[in-house]
Motif scaffolding. Sequence first.
Motif, PDB file in Angstrom:
ATOM      1  N   ALA A  32      52.975  -7.911  37.333  1.00 34.90           N
ATOM      2  CA  ALA A  32      52.425  -6.829  38.159  1.00 34.90           C
ATOM      3  C   ALA A  32      51.347  -7.321  39.123  1.00 34.90           C
ATOM      4  O   ALA A  32      51.150  -6.750  40.193  1.00 34.90           O
ATOM      5  N   ARG A  33      50.622  -8.365  38.750  1.00 36.59           N
ATOM      6  CA  ARG A  33      49.546  -8.908  39.596  1.00 36.59           C
ATOM      7  C   ARG A  33      49.993 -10.142  40.373  1.00 36.59           C
ATOM      8  O   ARG A  33      49.179 -10.790  41.030  1.00 36.59           O
ATOM      9  N   ASP A  34      51.286 -10.503  40.246  1.00 32.75           N
ATOM     10  CA  ASP A  34      51.823 -11.679  40.930  1.00 32.75           C
ATOM     11  C   ASP A  34      50.952 -12.903  40.631  1.00 32.75           C
ATOM     12  O   ASP A  34      50.507 -13.618  41.531  1.00 32.75           O
ATOM     13  N   PHE A  35      50.720 -13.127  39.333  1.00 31.17           N
ATOM     14  CA  PHE A  35      49.777 -14.151  38.880  1.00 31.17           C
ATOM     15  C   PHE A  35      50.460 -15.106  37.917  1.00 31.17           C
ATOM     16  O   PHE A  35      51.099 -14.679  36.952  1.00 31.17           O
ATOM     17  N   LEU A  36      50.336 -16.401  38.179  1.00 31.87           N
ATOM     18  CA  LEU A  36      50.761 -17.456  37.258  1.00 31.87           C
ATOM     19  C   LEU A  36      49.783 -18.596  37.402  1.00 31.87           C
ATOM     20  O   LEU A  36      49.579 -19.124  38.498  1.00 31.87           O
ATOM     21  N   ASP A  67      50.002 -27.590  36.244  1.00 28.92           N
ATOM     22  CA  ASP A  67      49.183 -26.908  37.256  1.00 28.92           C
ATOM     23  C   ASP A  67      49.921 -26.818  38.589  1.00 28.92           C
ATOM     24  O   ASP A  67      49.928 -25.770  39.236  1.00 28.92           O
ATOM     25  N   LEU A  68      50.552 -27.915  39.008  1.00 24.49           N
ATOM     26  CA  LEU A  68      51.271 -27.930  40.277  1.00 24.49           C
ATOM     27  C   LEU A  68      52.464 -26.982  40.246  1.00 24.49           C
ATOM     28  O   LEU A  68      52.750 -26.303  41.238  1.00 24.49           O
ATOM     29  N   THR A  69      53.150 -26.924  39.122  1.00 24.45           N
ATOM     30  CA  THR A  69      54.298 -26.030  39.002  1.00 24.45           C
ATOM     31  C   THR A  69      53.847 -24.578  39.076  1.00 24.45           C
ATOM     32  O   THR A  69      54.490 -23.753  39.723  1.00 24.45           O
ATOM     33  N   CYS A  70      52.744 -24.256  38.428  1.00 21.61           N
ATOM     34  CA  CYS A  70      52.216 -22.890  38.513  1.00 21.61           C
ATOM     35  C   CYS A  70      51.863 -22.539  39.947  1.00 21.61           C
ATOM     36  O   CYS A  70      52.175 -21.446  40.430  1.00 21.61           O
ATOM     37  N   ALA A  71      51.218 -23.452  40.646  1.00 23.21           N
ATOM     38  CA  ALA A  71      50.754 -23.191  42.003  1.00 23.21           C
ATOM     39  C   ALA A  71      51.890 -23.108  43.005  1.00 23.21           C
ATOM     40  O   ALA A  71      51.793 -22.400  44.009  1.00 23.21           O
ATOM     41  N   GLY A  72      52.981 -23.832  42.727  1.00 23.75           N
ATOM     42  CA  GLY A  72      54.101 -23.837  43.671  1.00 23.75           C
ATOM     43  C   GLY A  72      53.736 -24.626  44.908  1.00 23.75           C
ATOM     44  O   GLY A  72      53.026 -25.618  44.840  1.00 23.75           O
ATOM     45  N   GLY A  73      54.192 -24.177  46.050  1.00 23.51           N
ATOM     46  CA  GLY A  73      53.891 -24.881  47.294  1.00 23.51           C
ATOM     47  C   GLY A  73      54.632 -26.199  47.379  1.00 23.51           C
ATOM     48  O   GLY A  73      55.508 -26.497  46.578  1.00 23.51           O
ATOM     49  N   GLU A  74      54.257 -26.999  48.343  1.00 22.25           N
ATOM     50  CA  GLU A  74      54.985 -28.243  48.617  1.00 22.25           C
ATOM     51  C   GLU A  74      54.868 -29.270  47.496  1.00 22.25           C
ATOM     52  O   GLU A  74      55.711 -30.153  47.385  1.00 22.25           O
ATOM     53  N   HIS A  75      53.842 -29.180  46.656  1.00 22.07           N
ATOM     54  CA  HIS A  75      53.660 -30.156  45.587  1.00 22.07           C
ATOM     55  C   HIS A  75      54.182 -29.663  44.239  1.00 22.07           C
ATOM     56  O   HIS A  75      54.020 -30.326  43.231  1.00 22.07           O
ATOM     57  N   GLY A  76      54.789 -28.491  44.226  1.00 18.28           N
ATOM     58  CA  GLY A  76      55.284 -27.905  42.987  1.00 18.28           C
ATOM     59  C   GLY A  76      56.638 -28.412  42.544  1.00 18.28           C
ATOM     60  O   GLY A  76      57.161 -27.984  41.527  1.00 18.28           O
ATOM     61  N   GLY A  77      57.231 -29.346  43.298  1.00 14.06           N
ATOM     62  CA  GLY A  77      58.524 -29.894  42.935  1.00 14.06           C
ATOM     63  C   GLY A  77      59.623 -28.849  43.050  1.00 14.06           C
ATOM     64  O   GLY A  77      59.461 -27.815  43.709  1.00 14.06           O
ATOM     65  N   PRO A  78      60.751 -29.097  42.387  1.00 10.89           N
ATOM     66  CA  PRO A  78      61.889 -28.175  42.479  1.00 10.89           C
ATOM     67  C   PRO A  78      61.555 -26.768  42.001  1.00 10.89           C
ATOM     68  O   PRO A  78      62.139 -25.791  42.469  1.00 10.89           O
ATOM     69  N   ALA A  79      60.618 -26.644  41.079  1.00 13.88           N
ATOM     70  CA  ALA A  79      60.260 -25.325  40.547  1.00 13.88           C
ATOM     71  C   ALA A  79      59.546 -24.469  41.585  1.00 13.88           C
ATOM     72  O   ALA A  79      59.460 -23.252  41.425  1.00 13.88           O
ATOM     73  N   ALA A  80      59.054 -25.069  42.651  1.00  8.48           N
ATOM     74  CA  ALA A  80      58.331 -24.304  43.678  1.00  8.48           C
ATOM     75  C   ALA A  80      59.211 -23.237  44.313  1.00  8.48           C
ATOM     76  O   ALA A  80      58.717 -22.220  44.784  1.00  8.48           O
ATOM     77  N   ALA A  81      60.526 -23.461  44.308  1.00  9.72           N
ATOM     78  CA  ALA A  81      61.445 -22.484  44.888  1.00  9.72           C
ATOM     79  C   ALA A  81      61.700 -21.302  43.949  1.00  9.72           C
ATOM     80  O   ALA A  81      62.243 -20.289  44.371  1.00  9.72           O
ATOM     81  N   MET A  82      61.292 -21.437  42.697  1.00 10.91           N
ATOM     82  CA  MET A  82      61.505 -20.360  41.719  1.00 10.91           C
ATOM     83  C   MET A  82      60.470 -19.260  41.894  1.00 10.91           C
ATOM     84  O   MET A  82      59.352 -19.503  42.348  1.00 10.91           O
ATOM     85  N   ARG A  83      60.831 -18.043  41.497  1.00 12.93           N
ATOM     86  CA  ARG A  83      59.847 -16.958  41.425  1.00 12.93           C
ATOM     87  C   ARG A  83      58.882 -17.268  40.281  1.00 12.93           C
ATOM     88  O   ARG A  83      59.174 -18.063  39.390  1.00 12.93           O
TER      89      ARG A  83
END
Length: 125
Positions: A32-36, A67-83
């Motif tokens: 609900a808060r779009d938080f990870l 931490d990088l996977t949670c943050a997403g963005g360009e350094h989040g690896g393949p998981a960055a494309a996930m919701r």
Amino acid sequence: MRNPFEYALIRAVPRVERGEQINVGVILYCQARDFLSARTHIDERRLRALSADVDVEQVAAALSGWDLTCAGGEHGGPAAAMRLGERFRWLTAPRSTLIQPGPVHTGLTSDPAADLDRLSILLVH
């Protein structure tokens, strides 16, 4: 308004064959808060008590990946494309590695970041 959230402990298991572990972080997801996000902390003394030859830098690098996977963005690896929810489920899936998630728990929050800090202090530090 309070919203449901899910969280899991992040555990270091320096010798998987022994199954001994210590809490090194918490990951929290609130749809609900779009938080990870994750909060991590390595107590080197406690970690070395489980395995004197543990590679602490390797543990820190693995936690940085969370931490990088949670943050997403360009350094989040393949998981960055996930919701966010998909990333949370991917990170909390059972695994047999140096860093492992604990079971997922739930709660209610009006401030996910504050609850993540509270859980980190309570369960990790």
